[in-house]
Design a protein around this motif. Structure first.
Motif, PDB file in Angstrom:
ATOM      1  N   UNK A  52     -28.787  34.657 -22.199  1.00  0.00           N
ATOM      2  CA  UNK A  52     -27.726  33.713 -21.821  1.00  0.00           C
ATOM      3  C   UNK A  52     -26.904  33.305 -23.038  1.00  0.00           C
ATOM      4  N   UNK A  53     -27.595  32.961 -24.116  1.00  0.00           N
ATOM      5  CA  UNK A  53     -26.899  32.548 -25.333  1.00  0.00           C
ATOM      6  C   UNK A  53     -26.045  33.680 -25.894  1.00  0.00           C
ATOM      7  N   UNK A  54     -26.575  34.890 -25.889  1.00  0.00           N
ATOM      8  CA  UNK A  54     -25.841  36.039 -26.411  1.00  0.00           C
ATOM      9  C   UNK A  54     -24.600  36.317 -25.569  1.00  0.00           C
ATOM     10  N   UNK A  55     -24.758  36.284 -24.241  1.00  0.00           N
ATOM     11  CA  UNK A  55     -23.616  36.493 -23.351  1.00  0.00           C
ATOM     12  C   UNK A  55     -22.573  35.399 -23.550  1.00  0.00           C
ATOM     13  N   UNK A  56     -23.027  34.164 -23.669  1.00  0.00           N
ATOM     14  CA  UNK A  56     -22.109  33.038 -23.851  1.00  0.00           C
ATOM     15  C   UNK A  56     -21.342  33.173 -25.171  1.00  0.00           C
TER      16      UNK A  56
END
Length: 128
Positions: free
Chosen positions: A55-59
């Motif tokens: 999630x953090x990487x995509x965000x």
């Protein structure tokens, strides 16, 4: 030379362009992030934080203006979106396209979703 580590910014370290993971400490451990263009597989036991890292990487990618392909195999993407909101990440504020949708995308999406559960539903419908 390390130019910048955070905020989805591109990082140059020994001539390698790196992309932020969205997690400051991990970016520092990776000497600025993940090398741009790399394929990364996140694996581990249940409950180790794989989904949260993704999630953090995509965000971070979305904030940096990069298109995102999000593959989920453990939870439906709608559950990922709900959990991401707990971390102040609003994926719904971006154009999303789920490949299990029977409709073509109306415009170029920011996030292409490959939701294994959605694909399984289609497979079941096709076999009936």
């Amino acid at each position: 030379m390390l130019e910048d580590i955070l905020g989805g910014e591109r990082v140059t370290y020994h001539g390698i362009i790196r992309v932020s993971t969205g997690i400051k400490e991990l970016d520092e451990a990776l000497e600025g992030g993940i090398p741009r263009g790399s394929w990364v597989a996140i694996t581990g036991e249940p409950g180790t934080g794989k989904s949260i890292l993704c999630m953090h990487f995509a965000w971070a990618g979305l904030l940096g203006g990069d298109p995102v392909v999000y593959v989920t195999t453990e939870a439906e993407f709608r559950d990922v979106v709900r959990q991401a909101k707990m971390f102040s990440m609003d994926f719904e504020s971006y154009r999303m396209y789920d490949i299990s949708s029977r409709e073509p995308p109306g415009e170029t999406p920011d996030i292409v979703v490959i939701d294994i559960f959605g694909l399984l539903k289609i497979a079941r419908q096709m076999s009936e």
